[in-house]
Enzyme design. Sequence first.
Site, PDB file in Angstrom:
ATOM      1  N   VAL A   1       0.556  -1.420   0.137  1.00 35.91           N
ATOM      2  CA  VAL A   1      -0.114   0.150  -0.353  1.00 35.91           C
ATOM      3  C   VAL A   1       0.670   1.219  -0.069  1.00 35.91           C
ATOM      4  CG1 VAL A   1      -1.782  -1.147   1.210  1.00 35.91           C
ATOM      5  CG2 VAL A   1      -0.149   0.394   2.342  1.00 35.91           C
TER       6      VAL A   1
ATOM      7  N   HIS B   1      -4.889  -4.368  -2.437  1.00 36.72           N
ATOM      8  CA  HIS B   1      -5.451  -4.183  -1.496  1.00 36.72           C
ATOM      9  C   HIS B   1      -4.672  -2.440  -1.230  1.00 36.72           C
ATOM     10  CE1 HIS B   1      -3.093  -8.463   0.153  1.00 36.72           C
ATOM     11  NE2 HIS B   1      -4.308  -8.308  -0.186  1.00 36.72           N
TER      12      HIS B   1
ATOM     13  N   CYS C   1     -14.170   7.659   1.751  1.00 34.65           N
ATOM     14  CA  CYS C   1     -15.519   7.405   3.387  1.00 34.65           C
ATOM     15  C   CYS C   1     -16.191   5.878   3.009  1.00 34.65           C
ATOM     16  CB  CYS C   1     -16.818   9.077   2.219  1.00 34.65           C
ATOM     17  SG  CYS C   1     -18.267   8.697   3.924  1.00 34.65           S
TER      18      CYS C   1
ATOM     19  N   CYS D   1     -16.126  12.975   6.671  1.00 32.48           N
ATOM     20  CA  CYS D   1     -16.184  13.608   5.485  1.00 32.48           C
ATOM     21  C   CYS D   1     -16.990  14.697   5.388  1.00 32.48           C
ATOM     22  CB  CYS D   1     -17.419  12.228   5.086  1.00 32.48           C
ATOM     23  SG  CYS D   1     -17.997  12.614   3.347  1.00 32.48           S
TER      24      CYS D   1
ATOM     25  N   GLY E   1       8.770 -11.812  -3.405  1.00 28.30           N
ATOM     26  CA  GLY E   1       9.216 -11.023  -1.951  1.00 28.30           C
ATOM     27  C   GLY E   1       7.091 -10.858  -1.324  1.00 28.30           C
ATOM     28  N   SER E   2       6.707 -11.827  -1.295  1.00 25.98           N
ATOM     29  CA  SER E   2       5.555 -12.316  -0.332  1.00 25.98           C
ATOM     30  C   SER E   2       5.091 -13.971   0.135  1.00 25.98           C
ATOM     31  CB  SER E   2       4.224 -11.679  -2.180  1.00 25.98           C
ATOM     32  OG  SER E   2       3.443 -12.380  -1.456  1.00 25.98           O
ATOM     33  N   SER E   3       4.836 -13.321   1.010  1.00 24.86           N
ATOM     34  CA  SER E   3       4.132 -15.386   1.859  1.00 24.86           C
ATOM     35  C   SER E   3       3.511 -15.669   1.181  1.00 24.86           C
ATOM     36  CB  SER E   3       4.538 -14.998   3.038  1.00 24.86           C
ATOM     37  OG  SER E   3       3.364 -14.419   3.455  1.00 24.86           O
TER      38      SER E   3
ATOM     39  N   ASN F   1      10.970 -15.370  -2.150  1.00 24.37           N
ATOM     40  CA  ASN F   1      10.983 -14.284  -0.941  1.00 24.37           C
ATOM     41  C   ASN F   1      11.958 -15.339   0.314  1.00 24.37           C
ATOM     42  OD1 ASN F   1       9.116 -13.398   0.415  1.00 24.37           O
ATOM     43  ND2 ASN F   1       8.257 -14.702   1.446  1.00 24.37           N
TER      44      ASN F   1
END
Length: 305
Positions: free
Chosen positions: A113, A128, A136, A203, A243-245, A269
Amino acid sequence: MQILLVPKMLNFCINFFKKVFMYSNKLMVLTGAGISTECGIPDYRSPNGAYSSGFRPITHQEFLRSSRARRRYWARSYAGWRKFTASQPSAAHRALATFEKAGRIDFMITQNVDRLHHRAGSNPLELHGTVYTVICLDCGYSLCRNLFQDQLKDLNSKWAEAIDSLDHGNPGSDKSFGMKQRPDGDIEIDEKFWEEDFIIPTCQKCNGVLKPDVVFFGDNVPKDRADMAMEASRSCDAFLVLGSSVMTMSAFRLVRAAHEAGAATAIVNVGLTRADGIVPLKINARLGEILPRVLDMGSISIPAV
């Protein structure tokens, strides 16, 4: 086959990547937190990740039902934002951006992210979401995170001034407020500094609840995004997990779909992954050890920009 990257195996790994980038017509890449740990952003599941210290991230359900949980989240996130955004793309980010611009990567997805891929020049599908946008939950209005930071600062001026001028010191020291950097841009901070007086903006369109545009644990990836990722997985001819499990089902199902469709699949990884049992090649290494060297070989045609 699983490979622990040692000097004598480095050439094998580099040659493998060279062949993937040269000969795949529809290469798909999925990146995870492991590509950003080299930039100083911690992960959850590696041997030294956040989970190893007993930390658990906020869940979607907790954020929805508890105003206290929302104050805790936004106070920590405000405190960590400056350091989080100071992180720079790694050599691995830049190498992938180069391969992408050269047409060697057909489709890239990231679970991260942090927008470091974008800052390196890539444009991946953010599975993600991203902390750089705030939404909002009631009307769908969205705003830039930097604007939201300004709103938090205006509503909590004395608190923000103390945080912004803080010498973070060592974790646990009086100067640190007990602060410790966490994977999604927030910082662990003693509750006495946020529990009672911290004010969260609502908001400006409907007075609703504002949340980072991130798929929290316990929530689902939006259907259109999940469908796009699945379609790409089923149609690719090679699939690299970097680089990810792939412990989350939203990521694992993509690897499984590519494997079942006959794509060549491989993982790079540090540590175990959920897909170790189905992917034929697993390289236990850091991405910064491999991807820049593939570029440095000079044997892959990269057009001049």
